[in-house]
Design an enzyme around this catalytic site. Structure first.
Site, PDB file in Angstrom:
ATOM      1  N   SER A  31      30.039  13.453   0.203  1.00 35.13           N
ATOM      2  CA  SER A  31      30.357  12.244   0.971  1.00 35.13           C
ATOM      3  C   SER A  31      29.168  11.777   1.799  1.00 35.13           C
ATOM      4  O   SER A  31      28.599  12.556   2.561  1.00 35.13           O
ATOM      5  CB  SER A  31      31.505  12.525   1.952  1.00 35.13           C
ATOM      6  OG  SER A  31      32.671  12.836   1.277  1.00 35.13           O
ATOM      7  N   HIS A  62      32.429   7.435  -2.538  1.00 33.12           N
ATOM      8  CA  HIS A  62      32.165   8.144  -3.791  1.00 33.12           C
ATOM      9  C   HIS A  62      32.158   7.142  -4.940  1.00 33.12           C
ATOM     10  O   HIS A  62      32.984   6.246  -4.981  1.00 33.12           O
ATOM     11  CB  HIS A  62      33.254   9.189  -4.068  1.00 33.12           C
ATOM     12  CG  HIS A  62      33.132  10.411  -3.230  1.00 33.12           C
ATOM     13  ND1 HIS A  62      32.574  11.569  -3.677  1.00 33.12           N
ATOM     14  CD2 HIS A  62      33.500  10.653  -1.965  1.00 33.12           C
ATOM     15  CE1 HIS A  62      32.608  12.473  -2.724  1.00 33.12           C
ATOM     16  NE2 HIS A  62      33.166  11.943  -1.667  1.00 33.12           N
ATOM     17  N   HIS A  84      38.169  15.467  -6.349  1.00 30.19           N
ATOM     18  CA  HIS A  84      38.697  16.501  -5.456  1.00 30.19           C
ATOM     19  C   HIS A  84      40.109  16.916  -5.885  1.00 30.19           C
ATOM     20  O   HIS A  84      40.871  16.102  -6.393  1.00 30.19           O
ATOM     21  CB  HIS A  84      38.762  15.964  -4.023  1.00 30.19           C
ATOM     22  CG  HIS A  84      37.436  15.557  -3.458  1.00 30.19           C
ATOM     23  ND1 HIS A  84      36.877  14.330  -3.702  1.00 30.19           N
ATOM     24  CD2 HIS A  84      36.564  16.230  -2.672  1.00 30.19           C
ATOM     25  CE1 HIS A  84      35.695  14.263  -3.076  1.00 30.19           C
ATOM     26  NE2 HIS A  84      35.488  15.398  -2.454  1.00 30.19           N
ATOM     27  N   TYR A  86      42.463  17.424  -3.898  1.00 30.97           N
ATOM     28  CA  TYR A  86      43.459  16.730  -3.067  1.00 30.97           C
ATOM     29  C   TYR A  86      43.817  15.342  -3.592  1.00 30.97           C
ATOM     30  O   TYR A  86      44.805  14.748  -3.192  1.00 30.97           O
ATOM     31  CB  TYR A  86      43.011  16.653  -1.594  1.00 30.97           C
ATOM     32  CG  TYR A  86      41.738  15.863  -1.345  1.00 30.97           C
ATOM     33  CD1 TYR A  86      41.697  14.482  -1.458  1.00 30.97           C
ATOM     34  CD2 TYR A  86      40.568  16.520  -0.958  1.00 30.97           C
ATOM     35  CE1 TYR A  86      40.534  13.769  -1.214  1.00 30.97           C
ATOM     36  CE2 TYR A  86      39.405  15.829  -0.715  1.00 30.97           C
ATOM     37  CZ  TYR A  86      39.395  14.448  -0.845  1.00 30.97           C
ATOM     38  OH  TYR A  86      38.237  13.763  -0.618  1.00 30.97           O
ATOM     39  N   GLU A  87      43.012  14.833  -4.510  1.00 33.69           N
ATOM     40  CA  GLU A  87      43.367  13.547  -5.136  1.00 33.69           C
ATOM     41  C   GLU A  87      44.495  13.739  -6.149  1.00 33.69           C
ATOM     42  O   GLU A  87      45.018  12.769  -6.691  1.00 33.69           O
ATOM     43  CB  GLU A  87      42.148  12.949  -5.845  1.00 33.69           C
ATOM     44  CG  GLU A  87      41.039  12.521  -4.895  1.00 33.69           C
ATOM     45  CD  GLU A  87      39.763  12.160  -5.649  1.00 33.69           C
ATOM     46  OE1 GLU A  87      39.695  11.048  -6.185  1.00 33.69           O
ATOM     47  OE2 GLU A  87      38.850  13.010  -5.707  1.00 33.69           O
ATOM     48  N   ALA A 114      29.899  17.438   2.483  1.00 31.95           N
ATOM     49  CA  ALA A 114      30.062  17.234   3.913  1.00 31.95           C
ATOM     50  C   ALA A 114      31.033  18.302   4.387  1.00 31.95           C
ATOM     51  O   ALA A 114      31.985  18.629   3.673  1.00 31.95           O
ATOM     52  CB  ALA A 114      30.629  15.849   4.178  1.00 31.95           C
ATOM     53  N   MET A 211      36.386  20.481   1.630  1.00 32.81           N
ATOM     54  CA  MET A 211      37.460  20.328   0.641  1.00 32.81           C
ATOM     55  C   MET A 211      36.919  20.216  -0.781  1.00 32.81           C
ATOM     56  O   MET A 211      37.570  19.626  -1.647  1.00 32.81           O
ATOM     57  CB  MET A 211      38.282  19.072   0.979  1.00 32.81           C
ATOM     58  CG  MET A 211      38.793  19.015   2.407  1.00 32.81           C
ATOM     59  SD  MET A 211      39.518  17.413   2.777  1.00 32.81           S
ATOM     60  CE  MET A 211      39.683  17.511   4.561  1.00 32.81           C
ATOM     61  N   SER A 212      35.745  20.771  -1.021  1.00 38.76           N
ATOM     62  CA  SER A 212      35.163  20.620  -2.358  1.00 38.76           C
ATOM     63  C   SER A 212      34.367  21.880  -2.706  1.00 38.76           C
ATOM     64  O   SER A 212      34.612  22.950  -2.159  1.00 38.76           O
ATOM     65  CB  SER A 212      34.246  19.391  -2.376  1.00 38.76           C
ATOM     66  OG  SER A 212      33.124  19.595  -1.529  1.00 38.76           O
ATOM     67  N   ASN A 235      30.531  17.170  11.448  1.00 39.31           N
ATOM     68  CA  ASN A 235      31.360  17.167  12.661  1.00 39.31           C
ATOM     69  C   ASN A 235      31.630  18.614  13.044  1.00 39.31           C
ATOM     70  O   ASN A 235      31.511  19.505  12.213  1.00 39.31           O
ATOM     71  CB  ASN A 235      32.697  16.450  12.384  1.00 39.31           C
ATOM     72  CG  ASN A 235      33.437  17.079  11.203  1.00 39.31           C
ATOM     73  OD1 ASN A 235      33.100  16.825  10.041  1.00 39.31           O
ATOM     74  ND2 ASN A 235      34.420  17.906  11.491  1.00 39.31           N
ATOM     75  N   HIS A 247      37.173  10.315   8.767  1.00 38.86           N
ATOM     76  CA  HIS A 247      36.321  10.228   7.578  1.00 38.86           C
ATOM     77  C   HIS A 247      35.093   9.356   7.864  1.00 38.86           C
ATOM     78  O   HIS A 247      34.006   9.620   7.350  1.00 38.86           O
ATOM     79  CB  HIS A 247      37.131   9.666   6.406  1.00 38.86           C
ATOM     80  CG  HIS A 247      36.387   9.684   5.092  1.00 38.86           C
ATOM     81  ND1 HIS A 247      35.912  10.851   4.529  1.00 38.86           N
ATOM     82  CD2 HIS A 247      36.028   8.683   4.243  1.00 38.86           C
ATOM     83  CE1 HIS A 247      35.287  10.557   3.383  1.00 38.86           C
ATOM     84  NE2 HIS A 247      35.346   9.252   3.198  1.00 38.86           N
TER      85      HIS A 247
HETATM   86  N1  HPA Z   1      37.111  19.769   7.548  1.00 36.86           N
HETATM   87  C1  HPA Z   1      37.226  19.692   6.204  1.00 36.86           C
HETATM   88  N2  HPA Z   1      36.430  18.960   5.452  1.00 36.86           N
HETATM   89  C2  HPA Z   1      35.454  18.270   6.052  1.00 36.86           C
HETATM   90  C3  HPA Z   1      35.263  18.311   7.437  1.00 36.86           C
HETATM   91  C4  HPA Z   1      36.144  19.101   8.225  1.00 36.86           C
HETATM   92  O1  HPA Z   1      36.046  19.176   9.456  1.00 36.86           O
HETATM   93  N3  HPA Z   1      34.203  17.506   7.719  1.00 36.86           N
HETATM   94  C5  HPA Z   1      33.755  17.031   6.527  1.00 36.86           C
HETATM   95  N4  HPA Z   1      34.507  17.484   5.517  1.00 36.86           N
END
Ligand code: HPA
Length: 276
Positions: A31, A62, A84, A86-87, A114, A211-212, A235, A247
């Site tokens: 991302s 993406h 992903h 989750y999609e 990310a 998440m990847s 973050n 996001h």
């Molecule tokens: N958690 C999960 N996935 C992420 C995060 C997070 O804090 N930041 C970027 N992708």
């Protein structure tokens, strides 16, 4: 979703589109990290919709395409647009791009993502070399029959190749980029974690959460690819700073370190002996 993707057909189509060009290095962009594509001297772009069985990614930021070309003189292919879990994609679908890249001759896979950082001492935006991972997605892309060219029980002892990690450290040092190191925990998402989950992950030894990546690395190892993983810490993970996560924040912080990441990846690619 549906049944198993037809890898042989997809691979033939991608090979046809690339002609004689044979990338040895595959790069998966996370991302907000799409800027690396601008550094590639393009040979061909093949959009996912041209490849039978490839679904289109739906996450903002993406794009669905393979970009083949030269980076630092090496033949590379960039996966722009990740799939992903989750999609709703089955694990086998989410890793189809990696299997495809392997099927056209890719030997080294560079995965970027990310991630949320669990260490308050590493504030975002920052880069983290992935040394190992925790698969907390409760599934594997290798479930089901063993595909040709893959192992049933791949070894994951050195999933993130130590020699590639050494190259990444060298490359980062040379351009003055700080590269932290740590363990990436892969969760299903798509909700960000709760503060309680982050405390649990910290106790489990995670340094970053996302998440990847985990499914892609598992399948890459099953095919014998060497893997380098770099997280962009966008973050602090939930509950650490007390602020809500978004996001947009992830994309923005991703952009802030995109240049550093690009320099490290270029440095690594330039140091690889891939035979052109
Ligand atoms: N958690 C999960 N996935 C992420 C995060 C997070 O804090 N930041 C970027 N992708």
């Amino acid at each position: 979703m549906g049944g198993e993707p037809d890898l042989a057909t997809a691979s033939r189509v991608l090979r046809e589109r690339l002609g004689p060009f044979r990338p040895r290095v595959g790069i998966v962009l996370g991302s907000g990290l799409g800027g690396l594509a601008d550094a590639v001297e393009p040979h061909a772009e093949v959009t996912y919709d041209a490849i039978p069985g490839m679904p289109l990614p739906k996450v903002p930021g993406h794009r669905g395409a393979f970009l083949a070309g030269r980076l630092e003189g090496a033949a590379v292919v960039l996966q722009r647009g990740r799939l992903h879990l989750y999609e709703g994609h089955a694990p086998a679908v989410a890793v189809l791009p990696v299997r495809l890249m392997a099927s056209i001759g890719v030997e080294v896979l560079i995965v970027t993502n990310a991630a949320g950082g669990l260490r308050p001492s590493v504030p975002p935006p920052a880069l983290m070399l992935i040394t190992d991972h925790l698969n907390l997605m409760a599934r594997s892309p290798l479930m089901g029959p063993v595909l040709e060219g893959e192992q049933r029980f791949p070894d994951m002892t050195a999933a993130y190749d130590p020699a590639l990690r050494a190259l990444a450290r060298q490359a980062a040092g040379e351009v003055g980029v700080i590269l932290h190191e740590g363990i990436y925990a892969g969760l299903l998402g798509p909700s960000f974690e709760t503060p309680a989950e982050i405390r649990m992950l910290a106790r489990l030894g995670a340094d970053a959460v996302g998440m990847s990546t985990v499914p892609e690395v598992i399948v890459a190892r099953a095919r014998g690819l060497r893997v380098l993983g770099i997280s962009s810490i966008t973050n602090l993970a939930a509950g650490i700073s007390g602020e809500a996560l978004s996001h947009e924040e992830v994309l923005e912080a991703g952009r802030a370190v995109a240049r550093d990441l690009e320099m490290v990846v270029r440095g690594v690619v330039g140091r690889l002996d891939t035979g052109g």
